[in-house]
Design a protein around this motif. Structure first.
Motif, PDB file in Angstrom:
ATOM      1  N   LEU A 191       2.534  -3.057  14.438  1.00 53.24           N
ATOM      2  CA  LEU A 191       1.750  -2.839  13.229  1.00 53.24           C
ATOM      3  C   LEU A 191       1.148  -4.156  12.764  1.00 53.24           C
ATOM      4  N   MET A 192      -0.123  -4.123  12.407  1.00 57.32           N
ATOM      5  CA  MET A 192      -0.821  -5.323  11.977  1.00 57.32           C
ATOM      6  C   MET A 192      -0.780  -5.453  10.455  1.00 57.32           C
ATOM      7  N   HIS A 193      -0.431  -6.630   9.989  1.00 56.36           N
ATOM      8  CA  HIS A 193      -0.344  -6.884   8.554  1.00 56.36           C
ATOM      9  C   HIS A 193      -1.733  -7.005   7.941  1.00 56.36           C
ATOM     10  N   THR A 194      -1.942  -6.270   6.845  1.00 50.42           N
ATOM     11  CA  THR A 194      -3.102  -6.468   5.982  1.00 50.42           C
ATOM     12  C   THR A 194      -2.580  -6.428   4.549  1.00 50.42           C
ATOM     13  N   PRO A 195      -3.349  -6.888   3.576  1.00 55.38           N
ATOM     14  CA  PRO A 195      -2.881  -6.790   2.186  1.00 55.38           C
ATOM     15  C   PRO A 195      -2.517  -5.369   1.792  1.00 55.38           C
ATOM     16  N   TYR A 196      -3.231  -4.392   2.353  1.00 56.64           N
ATOM     17  CA  TYR A 196      -2.992  -3.012   1.975  1.00 56.64           C
ATOM     18  C   TYR A 196      -1.769  -2.420   2.666  1.00 56.64           C
ATOM     19  N   THR A 197      -1.586  -2.708   3.962  1.00 54.88           N
ATOM     20  CA  THR A 197      -0.371  -2.214   4.621  1.00 54.88           C
ATOM     21  C   THR A 197       0.852  -2.846   3.986  1.00 54.88           C
ATOM     22  N   SER A 198       0.735  -4.113   3.617  1.00 49.04           N
ATOM     23  CA  SER A 198       1.854  -4.801   2.969  1.00 49.04           C
ATOM     24  C   SER A 198       2.214  -4.125   1.652  1.00 49.04           C
ATOM     25  N   ALA A 199       1.205  -3.803   0.860  1.00 47.35           N
ATOM     26  CA  ALA A 199       1.455  -3.165  -0.430  1.00 47.35           C
ATOM     27  C   ALA A 199       2.056  -1.778  -0.263  1.00 47.35           C
ATOM     28  N   ILE A 200       1.541  -1.019   0.698  1.00 46.82           N
ATOM     29  CA  ILE A 200       2.047   0.341   0.920  1.00 46.82           C
ATOM     30  C   ILE A 200       3.516   0.318   1.320  1.00 46.82           C
ATOM     31  N   PHE A 201       3.858  -0.540   2.283  1.00 46.13           N
ATOM     32  CA  PHE A 201       5.237  -0.580   2.757  1.00 46.13           C
ATOM     33  C   PHE A 201       6.167  -1.196   1.717  1.00 46.13           C
ATOM     34  N   ALA A 202       5.671  -2.163   0.951  1.00 41.76           N
ATOM     35  CA  ALA A 202       6.490  -2.736  -0.115  1.00 41.76           C
ATOM     36  C   ALA A 202       6.796  -1.676  -1.176  1.00 41.76           C
ATOM     37  N   ASN A 203       5.795  -0.876  -1.532  1.00 41.30           N
ATOM     38  CA  ASN A 203       6.004   0.195  -2.501  1.00 41.30           C
ATOM     39  C   ASN A 203       6.953   1.250  -1.958  1.00 41.30           C
ATOM     40  N   ALA A 204       6.834   1.550  -0.649  1.00 45.55           N
ATOM     41  CA  ALA A 204       7.742   2.516  -0.029  1.00 45.55           C
ATOM     42  C   ALA A 204       9.173   1.993  -0.042  1.00 45.55           C
ATOM     43  N   LYS A 205       9.307   0.689   0.178  1.00 48.30           N
ATOM     44  CA  LYS A 205      10.637   0.076   0.177  1.00 48.30           C
ATOM     45  C   LYS A 205      11.266   0.153  -1.207  1.00 48.30           C
ATOM     46  N   LYS A 206      10.457  -0.094  -2.230  1.00 50.10           N
ATOM     47  CA  LYS A 206      10.961  -0.008  -3.606  1.00 50.10           C
ATOM     48  C   LYS A 206      11.354   1.422  -3.946  1.00 50.10           C
ATOM     49  N   ALA A 207      10.510   2.371  -3.531  1.00 50.94           N
ATOM     50  CA  ALA A 207      10.802   3.776  -3.813  1.00 50.94           C
ATOM     51  C   ALA A 207      12.086   4.208  -3.117  1.00 50.94           C
ATOM     52  N   MET A 208      12.289   3.735  -1.887  1.00 53.49           N
ATOM     53  CA  MET A 208      13.491   4.091  -1.152  1.00 53.49           C
ATOM     54  C   MET A 208      14.722   3.469  -1.779  1.00 53.49           C
ATOM     55  N   ALA A 209      14.582   2.222  -2.239  1.00 56.46           N
ATOM     56  CA  ALA A 209      15.712   1.562  -2.899  1.00 56.46           C
ATOM     57  C   ALA A 209      16.116   2.326  -4.146  1.00 56.46           C
ATOM     58  N   SER A 210      15.117   2.812  -4.873  1.00 58.67           N
ATOM     59  CA  SER A 210      15.400   3.597  -6.073  1.00 58.67           C
ATOM     60  C   SER A 210      16.077   4.903  -5.705  1.00 58.67           C
ATOM     61  N   HIS A 211      15.625   5.523  -4.617  1.00 53.24           N
ATOM     62  CA  HIS A 211      16.219   6.777  -4.156  1.00 53.24           C
ATOM     63  C   HIS A 211      17.667   6.568  -3.736  1.00 53.24           C
ATOM     64  N   LEU A 212      17.933   5.463  -3.045  1.00 57.27           N
ATOM     65  CA  LEU A 212      19.290   5.172  -2.595  1.00 57.27           C
ATOM     66  C   LEU A 212      20.210   4.928  -3.780  1.00 57.27           C
ATOM     67  N   ASP A 213      19.670   4.243  -4.798  1.00 56.33           N
ATOM     68  CA  ASP A 213      20.478   3.985  -5.989  1.00 56.33           C
ATOM     69  C   ASP A 213      20.932   5.285  -6.638  1.00 56.33           C
ATOM     70  N   LYS A 214      20.077   6.301  -6.559  1.00 52.30           N
ATOM     71  CA  LYS A 214      20.380   7.572  -7.211  1.00 52.30           C
ATOM     72  C   LYS A 214      21.226   8.485  -6.335  1.00 52.30           C
ATOM     73  N   SER A 215      20.934   8.501  -5.013  1.00 61.03           N
ATOM     74  CA  SER A 215      21.592   9.470  -4.142  1.00 61.03           C
ATOM     75  C   SER A 215      22.725   8.885  -3.320  1.00 61.03           C
ATOM     76  N   GLY A 216      22.629   7.579  -3.034  1.00 67.11           N
ATOM     77  CA  GLY A 216      23.632   6.946  -2.188  1.00 67.11           C
ATOM     78  C   GLY A 216      23.440   7.224  -0.717  1.00 67.11           C
ATOM     79  N   HIS A 217      22.335   7.905  -0.343  1.00 64.29           N
ATOM     80  CA  HIS A 217      22.072   8.238   1.056  1.00 64.29           C
ATOM     81  C   HIS A 217      20.784   7.572   1.517  1.00 64.29           C
ATOM     82  N   ASP A 218      20.755   7.213   2.776  1.00 58.93           N
ATOM     83  CA  ASP A 218      19.589   6.559   3.359  1.00 58.93           C
ATOM     84  C   ASP A 218      18.793   7.562   4.178  1.00 58.93           C
TER      85      ASP A 218
END
Length: 308
Positions: A191-218
């Motif tokens: 995967l090639m880094h661009t400002p937009y791919t970086s933002a999308i994956f960073a936001n996905a990572k934050k959303a997943m971290a929030s989901h894990l905090d609530k559910s405890g499952h990955d």
């Protein structure tokens, strides 16, 4: 799992070591010879749509590496020994198996390595033709599991593995110094880094971290453990290759794109239709509700380098 006893031979020199065939390579991807690759067919595009984005990336990575052979005449040969680094369950190896003599897969995921070997044996592929080992090559004790291949590898190939590396330069140097023979090549598709791919994956990572905090499952399938969030920068992989002493280094950006549907909430505020492509219903991004999804084209790069 015992290692393969490889029978490597040296490559011939590449006819054009200055990258003058780059334009030929990139344009020829669109005119791929269907007879040259078992994964190619007249209904390739329709078949591709049924694959997951990751499976598409693996398929197109194998096609890209095979296509490069048409201008280098050395990258893949029938007597070549190939090391599939970060091999996973073996999709890249499976697609390149007919083009080389033998393949060794290496991965830090023991379960994936087991699936790699089980699949190969179930297909009747002998261990001396294809096998994988569980190894973290940054650890000397683990690295020596691949000792039988030290200095004998013609091609190190990796698809969707380098963006997981915390230190690409250190890993590349080990692959070059320990495994790769003189005149051998490294080929990486990721995967090639661009400002937009970086933002999308960073936001996905934050959303997943929030989901894990609530559910405890990955339940993350967007590589939240990636060290290069949003892909690899061309300058970073070039630095890794050059630091490892590789020559004839070429980086092909936007070598292919993968279409994925991304929740609108994960997109950066300034994400444009030019970057994202068209949405499934043809609307502009501003007309898509926050709960909707947008078709995004994720770009990939292809990097090659030669050990002289």
């Amino acid at each position: 799992m015992a290692g393969i006893s490889p029978k490597g031979r040296a490559f011939k020199n590449m006819s054009d070591r200055n990258g003058k065939n780059k334009e030929v390579y990139v344009s020829s991807l669109a005119e791929y010879d269907s007879d040259s690759d078992p994964s190619s067919s007249s209904d390739y595009e329709s078949a591709r749509q049924s694959l997951s984005p990751l499976a598409q990336a693996q398929l197109l990575a194998a096609r890209s590496i095979s296509e490069y052979q048409q201008i280098s005449s050395t990258l893949l040969t029938k007597d070549a020994l190939l090391l599939d680094f970060a091999c996973g369950t073996g999709p890249l190896s499976q697609r390149l198996a007919s083009r080389v003599d033998s393949i060794l897969g290496i991965d830090v995921d023991a379960a994936a390595v087991q699936q790699f070997n089980t699949r190969a044996r179930n297909q009747g592929i002998e261990e001396n033709e294809m096998c994988a080992i569980h190894s973290d090559i940054l650890t000397e004790e683990s690295l020596v599991r691949g000792k039988a291949w030290f200095g004998k590898v013609d091609v190190v190939a990796s698809a969707m593995g380098f963006h997981h590396l915390q230190d690409m330069a250190a890993v590349t140097k080990i692959l070059v110094d320990r495994f790769l023979k003189v005149d051998g090549w490294i080929a990486v598709v990721d995967l090639m880094h661009t400002p937009y791919t970086s933002a999308i994956f960073a936001n996905a990572k934050k959303a997943m971290a929030s989901h894990l905090d609530k559910s405890g499952h990955d339940h993350d399938h967007l590589h939240h453990h990636s060290h290069h969030v949003g892909g690899i920068k061309a300058e970073d992989i070039r630095h890794a290759f050059m630091s490892a002493g590789l020559d004839c280094v070429d980086i092909f950006e936007h070598v292919f794109d993968i279409s994925v549907m991304v929740p609108r909430r994960l997109l950066p505020e300034d994400y444009s239709t030019n970057e994202a492509g068209s949405s499934s219903n043809g609307h502009t991004l501003s007309a898509i509700p926050d709960g909707g999804k947008v078709e995004v084209l994720l770009p990939f790069l292809f990097a090659v380098g030669k050990k002289l």
